[in-house]
Design an enzyme around this catalytic site. Structure first.
Site, PDB file in Angstrom:
ATOM      1  N   GLU A 223      -9.347   3.878   4.056  1.00 31.51           N
ATOM      2  CA  GLU A 223     -10.097   3.046   3.122  1.00 31.51           C
ATOM      3  C   GLU A 223      -9.321   1.832   2.626  1.00 31.51           C
ATOM      4  OE1 GLU A 223      -9.861   6.432   2.707  1.00 31.51           O
ATOM      5  OE2 GLU A 223     -11.816   6.806   3.633  1.00 31.51           O
TER       6      GLU A 223
ATOM      7  N   LYS B  60       0.872  -1.183   0.000  1.00 32.88           N
ATOM      8  CA  LYS B  60       0.000   0.000   0.000  1.00 32.88           C
ATOM      9  C   LYS B  60       0.906   1.229   0.000  1.00 32.88           C
ATOM     10  CE  LYS B  60      -1.950   2.985   1.992  1.00 32.88           C
ATOM     11  NZ  LYS B  60      -1.951   4.466   1.693  1.00 32.88           N
TER      12      LYS B  60
ATOM     13  N   GLY C 273      -5.287   5.847   3.667  1.00 32.64           N
ATOM     14  CA  GLY C 273      -5.100   4.949   4.794  1.00 32.64           C
ATOM     15  C   GLY C 273      -6.373   4.337   5.344  1.00 32.64           C
TER      16      GLY C 273
ATOM     17  N   GLU D 136       9.088  15.928  15.770  1.00 34.05           N
ATOM     18  CA  GLU D 136       9.662  15.705  14.445  1.00 34.05           C
ATOM     19  C   GLU D 136       9.072  16.704  13.443  1.00 34.05           C
ATOM     20  OE1 GLU D 136      10.886  11.868  11.826  1.00 34.05           O
ATOM     21  OE2 GLU D 136       8.784  11.982  12.432  1.00 34.05           O
TER      22      GLU D 136
ATOM     23  N   GLY E 135      -5.539   1.123   3.745  1.00 35.13           N
ATOM     24  CA  GLY E 135      -4.564   0.634   4.710  1.00 35.13           C
ATOM     25  C   GLY E 135      -5.188  -0.134   5.858  1.00 35.13           C
TER      26      GLY E 135
ATOM     27  N   GLU F 229       9.009   1.172  11.729  1.00 34.94           N
ATOM     28  CA  GLU F 229      10.109   2.137  11.622  1.00 34.94           C
ATOM     29  C   GLU F 229       9.464   3.509  11.611  1.00 34.94           C
ATOM     30  OE1 GLU F 229      12.023   4.772  10.620  1.00 34.94           O
ATOM     31  OE2 GLU F 229      12.890   4.029   8.745  1.00 34.94           O
TER      32      GLU F 229
ATOM     33  N   GLY G  93      -4.489   4.003  -2.490  1.00 32.16           N
ATOM     34  CA  GLY G  93      -5.633   4.610  -1.821  1.00 32.16           C
ATOM     35  C   GLY G  93      -5.247   5.257  -0.514  1.00 32.16           C
TER      36      GLY G  93
ATOM     37  N   CYS H 281      13.435  10.452   8.399  1.00 30.32           N
ATOM     38  CA  CYS H 281      13.150  10.212   9.810  1.00 30.32           C
ATOM     39  C   CYS H 281      14.413  10.098  10.655  1.00 30.32           C
ATOM     40  CB  CYS H 281      12.298   8.958   9.973  1.00 30.32           C
ATOM     41  SG  CYS H 281      12.911   7.535   9.067  1.00 30.32           S
TER      42      CYS H 281
END
Length: 500
Positions: free
Chosen positions: A219, A185, A217, A394, A221, A259, A215, A293
């Site tokens: 809908e 995804k 998240g 962050e 993920g 992660e 798509g 990150c």
């Protein structure tokens, strides 16, 4: 028309992309699409499917069917597929680098020198490992213990938007090497290069081994992670999203690799090579627009060299070339999306409000010819305290905070005083100090006298709220396999427990 996808090609991309399911490109269940644009110009690039639970189920079912055969292929066959994926990336390095640049906004130099070569290296590294996945035996006088290491099944790979092809490889390569099948995804804003790469590799991947559902998240993920046939999820992204995914994964009690974010400490000691350290801080600030990150976004500088270091840092940050990301001379492009641009801009205002001093940058960048672009000036905040939000949260943009320190105990306490623990750096000529600091820093990676030096087999992952599990190393295969114990009795006849 392109027969594989049913779309018309316009330059690098098709006008529209379907989901990649069971070796074919198919339309989405809802009929809805998502427009993808160039963050440097705002120009429309393509449309992708707005996937939903129906699309996810089709992809997972295809992966589940393919698992029975793929998991039993000879390790050398899996090795050859991964090697060919690496070869095809290198063969079209310029094309895939430009795709990442146009879709994400990263400078073409970043994509050419890091993204594509490093991605190919990941596939090559894991291509070397299928033959190394094996069990073990232990002999006893009356029995033998066999331990098999077996693949898990269907793995969900949820990929971030900042380094799409590389982060996809970190998940897909070990999954395939271990004999699993995958449903990917991608991030809805920067998934075009992923779609194009698996279009390139469709002829070498058996149907269903790798599937892609695009798509949003909620809908796409969420139903992917909740699907009862998914046996593992690997996610790279933010803490808030990770918490949701962990809740979804708990429904079927499946393992996860996470992660997540970072607020890494970059420690400059009094004896450091200040020119090299300043260069390292600038690189950590501007590489991939700061959308990394593991970037060293908190720089701790010994007070005895603070003035000299800031002078060198100001000079080097002033030479950063910002502009057209397709220009090989450009070193800093636009943020990847309007959402991210607004987030970074908000932190620039917050830093000033908190009392930090703007040493460089601090505002939106105006680039001639790119007035619609999402550009942020490379920004250095000095006079920062570790309790400021800009030092604790962050930012994920070209922003670095400078903090002072006097003694080792103090700087190590400050460096570790964070919810995160992903990366870190130490700049010193004292080898003993370098090792001592590296051992004390609560983080998954520590670089000494250089920042952003990635090598094959280097474990990537975090401590604390930066996540758990490791990518890019042999250990990763343990996250994509499970052990099975088989005990063989070597004695004949009954034991005699229940005989008269």
């Amino acid at each position: 028309m392109d027969g594989a996808t049913g779309g018309t090609r316009r330059g690098l991309f098709l006008e529209s992309y379907g989901h990649f399911i069971d070796g074919a490109w198919v339309g989405g269940d809802s009929g809805k699409t998502i427009a993808v644009s160039n963050p440097a110009t705002g120009a429309h690039l393509s449309n992708i499917q707005a996937g939903n639970a129906v699309d996810v189920d089709r992809a997972v079912q295809a992966a589940h069917r393919a698992f029975k055969t793929w998991s039993r292929t000879h390790p050398r066959a899996r090795q050859q597929v991964l090697q060919e994926m690496a070869r095809r990336l290198r063969a079209r390095l310029a094309d895939f680098a430009m795709m990442e640049t146009v879709d994400n906004g990263k400078p073409i130099s970043d994509a050419t020198m890091f993204d594509i070569p490093a991605t190919a290296e990941v596939y090559d590294y894991f291509a070397s490992l299928p033959l190394q996945i094996h069990g073990e035996t232990t002999d006893f006088p009356d029995s033998m213990l066999l331990v098999h290491r077996e693949p898990l099944g269907v793995c969900a790979a949820i990929v971030p938007w900042n380094i799409p092809l590389y982060c996809t490889a970190l998940k897909v390569a070990p999954a395939l090497a271990a004999g699993n099948t995958v449903v990917v995804k991608p991030a809805e804003s920067t998934g075009l290069s992923i779609l194009e790469f698996f279009k390139e590799c469709a002829d070498i991947l058996p149907p269903g081994v790798v599937n892609i559902v695009t798509g949003y998240g909620p809908e796409a993920g969420e139903p992917l992670v909740r699907h009862p046939l998914v046996r593992k999820v690997s996610f790279t992204g933010s803490k808030p999203t990770a918490r949701k995914i962990m809740q979804y994964a708990s429904q079927n009690i499946i393992p996860q690799t996470m992660e997540l974010g970072g607020k890494s400490a970059n420690i400059v000691c009094a004896d450091a090579d200040l020119d090299a350290a300043a260069e390292g801080v600038v690189m950590s600030t501007v590489f991939n627009k700061g959308e990394v990150c593991i970037s060293g976004s908190r720089t701790f500088v010994h007070e005895s060299v603070m003035d000299r270091f800031l002078e060198k840092l100001s000079a080097q940050i002033g030479h950063v070339r910002q502009g057209d990301p397709q220009d090989p001379r450009t070193q800093l492009g636009p943020q990847a999306s309007k959402v991210q641009f607004d987030k970074v801009a908000g932190y620039l205002e917050l830093g000033c409000a908190e009392g930090a001093h703007v040493l460089a940058g601090g505002a939106k960048a105006s680039i001639v010819g790119f007035e619609q672009g999402l550009f942020i000036q490379p920004t250095i905040f000095s006079n920062v305290r570790n309790d400021m939000r800009i030092a604790r949260e962050e930012i994920f943009g070209p922003v670095t905070c400078i903090l002072g320190w006097r003694d080792e105990d103090e700087v190590l306490a400050l460096a570790n005083d964070t919810d995160y623990g992903l990366g870190g750096g130490v700049w010193t000529r004292d080898l003993t100090r370098a090792h001592r600091f590296a051992r004390e820093m609560q983080t998954g990676t520590v670089w000494i006298n250089r920042y952003y030096n990635f090598v094959p087999g280097q474990p990537l992952g975090g401590f604390k709220q930066s996540g758990f599990g490791r990518e890019n190393t042999f250990e990763t295969l343990l996250h994509y396999t499970q052990s099975k114990a088989v005990i063989v009795n070597l004695t004949e006849g009954p034991i005699g427990l229940y005989q008269g």
